[in-house]
Design an enzyme around this catalytic site. Structure first.
Site, short mmCIF file in Angstrom:
data_model
loop_
_atom_site.label_atom_id
_atom_site.label_comp_id
_atom_site.label_asym_id
_atom_site.label_seq_id
_atom_site.Cartn_x
_atom_site.Cartn_y
_atom_site.Cartn_z
N ASP A 160 38.21 6.47 39.94
CA ASP A 160 38.67 5.99 38.52
C ASP A 160 38.04 6.53 37.36
OD1 ASP A 160 36.19 4.66 38.31
OD2 ASP A 160 37.12 2.58 38.59
N ASP A 173 36.24 4.68 33.89
CA ASP A 173 35.51 3.21 33.50
C ASP A 173 34.94 3.48 31.97
OD1 ASP A 173 34.82 1.88 36.15
OD2 ASP A 173 33.95 4.09 36.39
N ASP A 204 39.26 1.25 34.32
CA ASP A 204 38.67 -0.17 34.31
C ASP A 204 38.20 0.03 32.58
OD1 ASP A 204 38.97 -0.87 36.93
OD2 ASP A 204 36.71 -0.31 37.14
N1 CTP Z 1 30.87 -2.43 38.12
C1 CTP Z 1 30.67 -3.66 37.90
N2 CTP Z 1 31.32 -4.63 38.35
C2 CTP Z 1 32.54 -4.40 38.92
C3 CTP Z 1 32.84 -3.12 39.25
C4 CTP Z 1 31.95 -2.02 38.74
O1 CTP Z 1 29.50 -3.93 37.19
N3 CTP Z 1 33.39 -5.43 39.17
C5 CTP Z 1 30.05 -1.46 37.84
C6 CTP Z 1 29.20 -0.75 39.13
O2 CTP Z 1 28.07 -1.48 39.45
C7 CTP Z 1 29.07 0.82 38.68
C8 CTP Z 1 29.96 0.94 37.80
O3 CTP Z 1 30.58 -0.52 37.41
O4 CTP Z 1 27.80 0.75 38.26
C9 CTP Z 1 31.03 1.93 38.04
O5 CTP Z 1 31.72 1.50 39.46
P1 CTP Z 1 32.83 2.15 40.16
O6 CTP Z 1 33.98 2.64 39.17
O7 CTP Z 1 33.35 1.45 41.32
O8 CTP Z 1 32.01 3.18 40.68
P2 CTP Z 1 31.68 4.79 40.11
O9 CTP Z 1 30.12 5.07 40.06
O10 CTP Z 1 32.04 5.14 38.58
O11 CTP Z 1 32.43 6.05 41.03
P3 CTP Z 1 33.71 6.49 41.18
O12 CTP Z 1 33.37 7.99 40.59
O13 CTP Z 1 34.00 6.65 42.70
O14 CTP Z 1 34.40 5.70 40.19
MN MN Z 2 34.40 4.63 38.40
MN MN Z 3 35.41 1.13 38.20
#
Ligand code: CTP
Ligand code: MN
Ligand code: MN
Length: 494
Positions: A323, A325, A418
């Site tokens: 995703d 963020d 997100d």
């Molecule tokens: N996070 C959070 N609360 C959530 C979802 C995510 O605090 N409800 C934080 C996670 O702890 C993480 C960050 O947001 O540090 C990013 O989460 P995520 O997008 O799930 O993972 P990524 O590390 O960005 O991996 P990816 O590349 O797969 O998206």
């Molecule tokens: Mn992410």
């Molecule tokens: Mn995320």
């Protein structure tokens, strides 16, 4: 000891007008922590009594005398002078040997109590000194030397999550994370001897892979019906482990089974199913940048002066993600309130959202208190969404036929995004909390609690020793307050 005959005994450095009575004892007095005045005094005293005292360190020295240094300090100083690890042939002595020799008018025999103790050197493969036990104390780059091992351990971690065994899952993730931090490829079990976080089970898996190339446990898990079904079902946006497990026990194995059996789905799950293929394709950095531009435009249109930052995996330097963020704030505290509905309106007005679920900010320091909620979720105003991203013209058409729900045209794809809004005063904590990796965050909170009696969240840092909240402007200050070396985002890939 180097045999005496191999040592060049030089008298030239001694004062020419003083005779050297003990040419086989060549003394060097270390200035470190002693100071030049005292050293000069001791040198004059020694020479006046006929001792050979040289001003510079060389391989001919037999006795090194120092004051207020440990044996390790002195050994390190010598190693730095010679540019190599010296043999333990030189006596490293406390000042007491020198004063006793002065009193005796001759070098007294070296006794145990004169000798500064030097701890045995760590050899190169012995990484206890290098590899600290909390992931937040270590630098973990994105690219490392042990992917074969870490992918195996992380598959077992994933499987443990599917079985709702969090302890086991974290244990595997910690083990994998240690291997990611190693500056070399593990080739023998010997190299693991002094590493932290490698439990018996992880070691067994590693051993099998080192010996046979694969681990039977990992391979049978990978191919098991349960693992594959749980992976496919939790791969649907909006479906967690609990739901997927219930479906699995009801006999469902794949997203298409959900359609066949006409399962009741909530709005998120419906979107998850509809855009399943797209959402299970990696998001590239180029796509993340395109979405960045859109979000920036939206934010600056509805709240000029707002700041926006790319978070998560892309901030850590990843080239792909599941995703994208973003964290949004405004330098005037309070201006960010109610921002999310305006952003959503702007995006929806341009037909850029396929799905969104927005939640209000529910964090109140006074009410929430220093304790973190059990699930570690933060309470920022946020939006979990699916963007409709136009593909650049040259990328379309080449993909072949798309599944019916996504076939509208292959001129766009669905991307999970997100969005999080933070008050300016919490921005540093939110930045740290949303950069990840998830294990890095977890370890930071564990470090804060277990080692520092502090409570860290994406909103605040509470110090139980001082009974106060800590106010900071930057991530650097948070690391410093936690007594940790600052780890830049690209080295938080624990
Ligand atoms: N996070 C959070 N609360 C959530 C979802 C995510 O605090 N409800 C934080 C996670 O702890 C993480 C960050 O947001 O540090 C990013 O989460 P995520 O997008 O799930 O993972 P990524 O590390 O960005 O991996 P990816 O590349 O797969 O998206
Ligand atoms: Mn992410
Ligand atoms: Mn995320």
């Amino acid at each position: 000891m180097i045999p005496l005959k191999r040592r060049k005994v030089s008298q030239t450095v001694n004062q020419p007008n003083q005779t050297c009575k003990f040419p086989h004892v060549s003394i060097f007095i270390l200035e470190r922590k002693m100071g030049s005045t005292r050293r000069a005094f001791l040198t004059r005293l020694g020479r006046s009594k006929g001792f050979l005292i040289t001003d510079t360190y060389s391989s001919s020295i037999t006795h090194v005398v120092s004051e207020n240094n440990t044996g390790d300090d002195v050994q390190t100083w010598i190693d730095n002078q010679t540019g190599q690890e010296s043999s333990s042939s030189v006596h490293l002595l406390g000042i007491i040997w020198f004063t006793e020799s002065m009193e005796a008018g001759q070098p007294v025999p070296v006794e145990d109590r004169h000798i500064l103790k030097v701890n045995p050197k760590q050899n190169v493969n012995d990484n206890t000194m290098l590899i600290k036990s909390y992931a937040c104390q270590r630098r973990t780059p994105l690219k490392h030397h042990n992917s074969l091992l870490t992918e195996a351990l992380e598959l077992l971690a994933e499987n443990a999550e599917y079985s709702d065994n969090e302890g086991r899952s974290v244990a595997f993730r910690r083990a994998a994370s240690v291997l990611k931090a190693l500056p070399y490829r593990v080739q023998t079990m010997d190299q693991l001897k002094c590493l932290p976080c490698l439990g018996e089970h992880s070691q067994r898996v590693i051993k099998e892979i080192l010996e046979d190339g694969t681990s039977s446990e990992v391979e049978s898990t990978r191919h098991s019906e349960q693992f594959q079904a749980m992976k496919a079902l939790t791969g649907i946006f909006g479906v967690g482990v609990k739901t997927a497990d219930r479906w699995f026990r009801e006999g469902l194995r794949s997203p298409s089974d959900l359609i066949c059996t006409g399962q009741q789905l909530n709005r998120a799950q419906q979107a998850g199913l509809q855009f399943y293929d797209d959402l299970n394709k990696h998001v590239t950095k180029a796509e993340a940048d395109m979405i960045s531009e859109i979000v920036k435009e939206a934010v600056s249109a509805v709240l000029p002066g707002a700041e926006i930052q790319l978070m998560g995996g892309f901030r850590r330097g990843k080239e792909v993600g599941h995703d994208v963020d973003f964290l949004i704030t405004h330098p005037e505290e309070g201006r960010e309130e109610g921002l999310m509905p305006k952003i959503i309106n702007w995006l929806e007005g341009r037909n850029l959202l396929l799905y969104q679920k927005w939640t209000r900010n529910s964090y109140l320091e006074k009410l929430d208190g220093p304790a973190r909620p059990a699930n570690n979720m933060d309470r920022f105003e946020r939006c979990f969404s699916i963007f409709k991203l136009d593909r650049p013209a040259e990328a379309t058409g080449s993909e072949g036929v798309r599944s019916s729900d996504q076939s509208e045209a292959s001129s766009w794809r669905a991307v999970r995004v997100d969005l999080v809004v933070s008050p300016y005063s919490q921005f540093a904590f939110a930045t740290l909390g949303w950069t990840g990796s998830k294990l890095f965050e977890r370890e930071l909170r564990r470090w804060a609690g277990q080692e520092k009696r502090m409570s860290l969240s994406s909103h605040a840092l509470y110090d139980s020793n001082q009974r106060c909240y800590v106010r900071v402007q930057s991530e650097e200050e948070i690391f410093a307050y936690l007594g940790l070396e600052f780890i830049p985002p690209c080295e938080r890939n624990a």
